[in-house]
Design an enzyme around this catalytic site. Structure first.
Site, PDB file in Angstrom:
ATOM      1  N   SER A   1       0.829  -1.223   0.000  1.00 51.76           N
ATOM      2  CA  SER A   1       0.000   0.000   0.000  1.00 51.76           C
ATOM      3  C   SER A   1       0.856   1.262   0.000  1.00 51.76           C
ATOM      4  O   SER A   1       0.563   2.222  -0.730  1.00 51.76           O
ATOM      5  CB  SER A   1      -0.965   0.009   1.184  1.00 51.76           C
ATOM      6  OG  SER A   1      -0.286  -0.238   2.396  1.00 51.76           O
TER       7      SER A   1
ATOM      8  N   HIS B   1      -2.120  -8.852   2.027  1.00 51.73           N
ATOM      9  CA  HIS B   1      -1.807  -7.570   2.696  1.00 51.73           C
ATOM     10  C   HIS B   1      -2.961  -7.260   3.655  1.00 51.73           C
ATOM     11  O   HIS B   1      -3.186  -8.000   4.597  1.00 51.73           O
ATOM     12  CB  HIS B   1      -1.580  -6.517   1.610  1.00 51.73           C
ATOM     13  CG  HIS B   1      -0.984  -5.230   2.079  1.00 51.73           C
ATOM     14  ND1 HIS B   1      -0.396  -5.065   3.305  1.00 51.73           N
ATOM     15  CD2 HIS B   1      -0.869  -4.007   1.459  1.00 51.73           C
ATOM     16  CE1 HIS B   1       0.049  -3.821   3.430  1.00 51.73           C
ATOM     17  NE2 HIS B   1      -0.234  -3.161   2.329  1.00 51.73           N
TER      18      HIS B   1
ATOM     19  N   HIS C   1       5.595 -12.726   7.866  1.00 52.90           N
ATOM     20  CA  HIS C   1       5.800 -11.351   7.400  1.00 52.90           C
ATOM     21  C   HIS C   1       6.996 -11.304   6.455  1.00 52.90           C
ATOM     22  O   HIS C   1       7.943 -12.077   6.617  1.00 52.90           O
ATOM     23  CB  HIS C   1       6.033 -10.392   8.574  1.00 52.90           C
ATOM     24  CG  HIS C   1       5.786  -8.973   8.213  1.00 52.90           C
ATOM     25  ND1 HIS C   1       6.761  -8.172   7.674  1.00 52.90           N
ATOM     26  CD2 HIS C   1       4.657  -8.215   8.268  1.00 52.90           C
ATOM     27  CE1 HIS C   1       6.249  -6.980   7.425  1.00 52.90           C
ATOM     28  NE2 HIS C   1       4.974  -6.973   7.776  1.00 52.90           N
TER      29      HIS C   1
ATOM     30  N   ARG D   1       2.752  -4.697  17.092  1.00 54.55           N
ATOM     31  CA  ARG D   1       1.372  -4.232  16.916  1.00 54.55           C
ATOM     32  C   ARG D   1       0.397  -5.319  17.369  1.00 54.55           C
ATOM     33  O   ARG D   1      -0.700  -5.040  17.829  1.00 54.55           O
ATOM     34  CB  ARG D   1       1.122  -3.854  15.447  1.00 54.55           C
ATOM     35  CG  ARG D   1       2.067  -2.750  14.955  1.00 54.55           C
ATOM     36  CD  ARG D   1       1.953  -2.529  13.460  1.00 54.55           C
ATOM     37  NE  ARG D   1       2.256  -3.723  12.696  1.00 54.55           N
ATOM     38  CZ  ARG D   1       2.121  -3.838  11.387  1.00 54.55           C
ATOM     39  NH1 ARG D   1       1.662  -2.808  10.689  1.00 54.55           N
ATOM     40  NH2 ARG D   1       2.419  -4.953  10.772  1.00 54.55           N
TER      41      ARG D   1
ATOM     42  N   ASP E   1      -2.454  -8.336  11.805  1.00 55.69           N
ATOM     43  CA  ASP E   1      -3.806  -8.746  11.420  1.00 55.69           C
ATOM     44  C   ASP E   1      -4.332  -9.936  12.216  1.00 55.69           C
ATOM     45  O   ASP E   1      -5.530 -10.215  12.182  1.00 55.69           O
ATOM     46  CB  ASP E   1      -3.838  -9.084   9.923  1.00 55.69           C
ATOM     47  CG  ASP E   1      -3.528  -7.870   9.075  1.00 55.69           C
ATOM     48  OD1 ASP E   1      -4.077  -6.799   9.382  1.00 55.69           O
ATOM     49  OD2 ASP E   1      -2.724  -7.976   8.141  1.00 55.69           O
TER      50      ASP E   1
HETATM   51  N1  HAX Z   1       1.138 -19.962   6.526  1.00 51.50           N
HETATM   52  C1  HAX Z   1       1.641 -20.922   5.737  1.00 51.50           C
HETATM   53  N2  HAX Z   1       2.727 -20.768   4.970  1.00 51.50           N
HETATM   54  C2  HAX Z   1       3.334 -19.574   5.016  1.00 51.50           C
HETATM   55  C3  HAX Z   1       2.894 -18.522   5.833  1.00 51.50           C
HETATM   56  C4  HAX Z   1       1.725 -18.737   6.611  1.00 51.50           C
HETATM   57  N3  HAX Z   1       1.212 -17.789   7.390  1.00 51.50           N
HETATM   58  N4  HAX Z   1       3.714 -17.478   5.663  1.00 51.50           N
HETATM   59  C5  HAX Z   1       4.638 -17.852   4.759  1.00 51.50           C
HETATM   60  N5  HAX Z   1       4.409 -19.128   4.371  1.00 51.50           N
HETATM   61  C6  HAX Z   1       5.128 -19.877   3.343  1.00 51.50           C
HETATM   62  C7  HAX Z   1       5.102 -19.067   2.056  1.00 51.50           C
HETATM   63  O1  HAX Z   1       3.854 -19.257   1.377  1.00 51.50           O
HETATM   64  C8  HAX Z   1       6.286 -19.635   1.328  1.00 51.50           C
HETATM   65  O2  HAX Z   1       5.925 -20.898   0.816  1.00 51.50           O
HETATM   66  P1  HAX Z   1       6.433 -21.376  -0.645  1.00 51.50           P
HETATM   67  O3  HAX Z   1       7.921 -21.325  -0.595  1.00 51.50           O
HETATM   68  O4  HAX Z   1       5.871 -22.740  -0.767  1.00 51.50           O
HETATM   69  O5  HAX Z   1       5.851 -20.387  -1.616  1.00 51.50           O
HETATM   70  C9  HAX Z   1       7.286 -19.864   2.459  1.00 51.50           C
HETATM   71  O6  HAX Z   1       6.496 -19.961   3.672  1.00 51.50           O
HETATM   72  C10 HAX Z   1       8.297 -18.757   2.629  1.00 51.50           C
HETATM   73  O7  HAX Z   1       7.606 -17.525   2.771  1.00 51.50           O
HETATM   74  P2  HAX Z   1       8.282 -16.303   3.555  1.00 51.50           P
HETATM   75  O8  HAX Z   1       9.513 -15.904   2.799  1.00 51.50           O
HETATM   76  O9  HAX Z   1       8.441 -16.643   4.989  1.00 51.50           O
HETATM   77  O10 HAX Z   1       7.172 -15.194   3.475  1.00 51.50           O
HETATM   78  P3  HAX Z   1       6.898 -14.160   2.301  1.00 51.50           P
HETATM   79  O11 HAX Z   1       7.769 -12.978   2.529  1.00 51.50           O
HETATM   80  O12 HAX Z   1       6.963 -14.815   0.962  1.00 51.50           O
HETATM   81  O13 HAX Z   1       5.384 -13.783   2.546  1.00 51.50           O
HETATM   82  C11 HAX Z   1       3.475 -13.118   3.743  1.00 51.50           C
HETATM   83  C12 HAX Z   1       4.985 -12.951   3.591  1.00 51.50           C
HETATM   84  C13 HAX Z   1       2.955 -12.090   4.759  1.00 51.50           C
HETATM   85  C14 HAX Z   1       2.785 -12.830   2.410  1.00 51.50           C
HETATM   86  C15 HAX Z   1       3.182 -14.562   4.219  1.00 51.50           C
HETATM   87  O14 HAX Z   1       3.795 -14.782   5.457  1.00 51.50           O
HETATM   88  C16 HAX Z   1       1.703 -14.896   4.273  1.00 51.50           C
HETATM   89  O15 HAX Z   1       1.125 -15.266   3.261  1.00 51.50           O
HETATM   90  N6  HAX Z   1       1.054 -14.764   5.493  1.00 51.50           N
HETATM   91  C17 HAX Z   1      -0.344 -15.011   5.636  1.00 51.50           C
HETATM   92  C18 HAX Z   1      -1.154 -13.807   5.146  1.00 51.50           C
HETATM   93  C19 HAX Z   1      -0.983 -12.620   6.071  1.00 51.50           C
HETATM   94  O16 HAX Z   1      -1.081 -12.734   7.275  1.00 51.50           O
HETATM   95  N7  HAX Z   1      -0.768 -11.421   5.472  1.00 51.50           N
HETATM   96  C20 HAX Z   1      -0.640 -10.187   6.225  1.00 51.50           C
HETATM   97  C21 HAX Z   1       0.800  -9.698   6.356  1.00 51.50           C
HETATM   98  C22 HAX Z   1       0.912  -8.417   7.128  1.00 51.50           C
HETATM   99  C23 HAX Z   1       0.380  -7.293   6.310  1.00 51.50           C
HETATM  100  O17 HAX Z   1       0.908  -6.895   5.289  1.00 51.50           O
HETATM  101  N8  HAX Z   1      -0.736  -6.773   6.697  1.00 51.50           N
HETATM  102  O18 HAX Z   1      -1.317  -5.833   5.982  1.00 51.50           O
END
Ligand code: HAX
Length: 442
Positions: free
Chosen positions: A242, A272, A319, A328, A374
């Site tokens: 964002s 996000h 994250h 937070r 979140d």
């Molecule tokens: N559950 C299961 N698997 C997860 C995970 C979770 N909560 N978080 C990361 N992973 C997985 C990823 O999907 C990735 O898998 P692959 O290699 O198979 O693709 C692996 O672990 C490595 O990921 P990472 O490097 O640790 O995390 P990223 O930087 O790629 O992604 C995310 C960060 C926030 C997108 C991710 O942790 C996620 O999808 N979390 C769940 C959704 C969420 O809570 N989003 C909100 C984030 C905070 C925010 O921005 N709020 O606005």
């Protein structure tokens, strides 16, 4: 000139000179090398942006002008008798780098109050959408409907905006938008969930308290929650979707209405800002699947494993930058322990917190098994009766306006240029790896 605007401009002029010197003296300094993997993997870890309002430390969490979330909660001015920080104080801090006094906050609150009028056509535009429209879509449509009021766009179109005044028109738009956004957001809520019965603002309340009031929640504790919520979600340095989108679109000199609306379309994504709604949906599904309203830790563990086995993420965990429990999350937990220690739904959040990290850790691939902001917010809202979880991202958007619009003021005051990084094709990568060309991208 308004005091805050003058203070901002003084600070911006000083910083602009410092930046000029830094670039003159050190502009050729190499800060790091980029790995090929990084350009395929979401540019993680590439330092490529300057954002003045906040900085994220992977262990300590977000710092606004070098103040942690805990310090902000402690030091920002509060309403009389209240214990949560006033968001207007955070805007002052982000714009000037200085901790505001109670008078500074009162002054800014009254400025925001004066600017909060919304023309009727904006509500008509939102009303024209089907009621089933997602609240984030309604919200962004409302913001876009207001765009015709942009000082920046109107002065630019009239040929009346020299470069030296970009910052000023941006500043005016930013304050107007911050003042008006709660009304748009509250209207979305009332239209969608409360039969379209809008509630008139109360000019005696602070910005967040008034937002709570217009939503229909006059409980003082809910107002305190809104003050805290609006502060903690306001900014998370510049690279998140964002903030980065708002900055990127703004770099084309799109006005603050266009830029902010673009950023909020990014906030609406499930990875996000939509994650807060996903958390509640996920818990509802878990309760249904396990056939209990109060799942035990063992039952939660079973459901987490099922979620992972079906190829889904556990919402609210992980994250891109943080490597610890999000502060937070921690302050929301603290708020919950103070105001609703026995709430069964909030207790599920705390049980999930005990259960999920070791399971995610055992996957071996996740970089951060801890909860993010979140994971907690929805449960606190539910406690006060705001159960419409599809709406939660709009609250996030209202808060995020404070950070991204303050940043946009800095972008214009520092004359930040059009953003235009280089991209390559995989064919170009292969040519470079095969040494057919000297430079990647040739
Ligand atoms: N559950 C299961 N698997 C997860 C995970 C979770 N909560 N978080 C990361 N992973 C997985 C990823 O999907 C990735 O898998 P692959 O290699 O198979 O693709 C692996 O672990 C490595 O990921 P990472 O490097 O640790 O995390 P990223 O930087 O790629 O992604 C995310 C960060 C926030 C997108 C991710 O942790 C996620 O999808 N979390 C769940 C959704 C969420 O809570 N989003 C909100 C984030 C905070 C925010 O921005 N709020 O606005």
């Amino acid at each position: 000139m308004d005091l805050l605007k003058r203070r901002f401009k003084e600070q911006a002029d000083i910083l602009a000179l410092e930046i000029k010197e830094i670039i003159k003296e050190h502009g050729e300094t190499v800060i790091e090398q980029t790995k090929l993997a990084q350009i395929y993997q979401g540019m993680r870890g590439i330092t490529a942006l300057v954002t003045e309002t906040s900085l994220l430390d992977s262990q300590e969490g977000i710092e606004f002008r070098r103040k942690t979330i805990h310090e902000l909660r402690d030091k920002l001015p509060k309403v009389k008798g209240g214990s949560e920080p006033l968001p207007a104080g955070l805007v002052y801090l982000m714009l000037t780098g200085e901790m505001p006094t109670a008078d500074d906050v009162e002054h800014l609150s009254s400025v925001l109050q004066r600017r909060s009028h919304i023309p009727l056509y904006v509500f008509d535009t939102m009303r024209a959408l089907p009621k089933e429209t997602h609240p984030m879509t309604m919200f962004v449509v409302g913001v876009m409907a207001l765009q015709g009021e942009s000082h920046f766009a109107n002065r630019y179109a009239a040929g009346d905006l020299p470069k030296s005044e970009y910052w000023e028109a941006t500043f005016e738009d930013a304050l107007d938008l911050i003042a008006r956004i709660p009304h748009i957001a509250a209207y979305v809520y009332r239209r969608k969930y409360k039969h379209g019965r809008a509630i008139q603002p109360d000019g005696l309340l602070d910005w967040a308290g008034n937002f709570a009031h217009m939503l229909g929640y006059d409980d003082e504790e809910f107002k305190e929650l809104m003050r805290l919520y609006m502060v903690i979600n306001a900014d998370h340095e510049g690279g998140n979707v964002s903030a980065h989108t708002t900055h990127l679109v703004g770099s084309a000199l799109s006005d603050p209405y266009l830029s902010y609306a673009s950023g909020m379309n990014g906030l609406a994504g499930p990875l996000h800002g939509l994650a807060n709604q996903e958390v509640i949906k996920w818990i509802y599904d878990m309760q249904e699947h396990l056939n209990t309203k109060e799942p035990s830790s063992d039952q939660i563990a079973e459901y987490v494993k099922k979620t992972l086995a079906s190829g889904k993420v556990v919402p609210g965990y992980g994250h891109a930058v943080l490597r610890q429990t999000d502060p937070r999350f921690a302050v929301q937990m603290d708020f919950g322990k103070k105001h609703m220690p026995d709430d069964p739904f909030v207790n599920i959040i705390w049980r999930i917190y005990e259960t999920v990290p070791p399971i995610l850790q055992s996957l071996g691939k996740i970089k951060n098994p801890w909860p993010n902001v979140d994971a907690h917010s929805g449960a606190l809202l539910m406690h006060y009766g705001m159960v419409e979880h599809e709406y939660y991202t709009v609250l996030f958007a209202v808060s995020r306006a404070l950070g991204v619009l303050s940043s946009l003021c800095w972008d214009r005051a520092l004359n930040m240029p059009l953003e235009r990084p280089k991209s390559v094709t995989t064919a170009a990568v292969k040519r470079w790896l095969n040494k057919e060309v000297e430079k990647l991208g040739d």
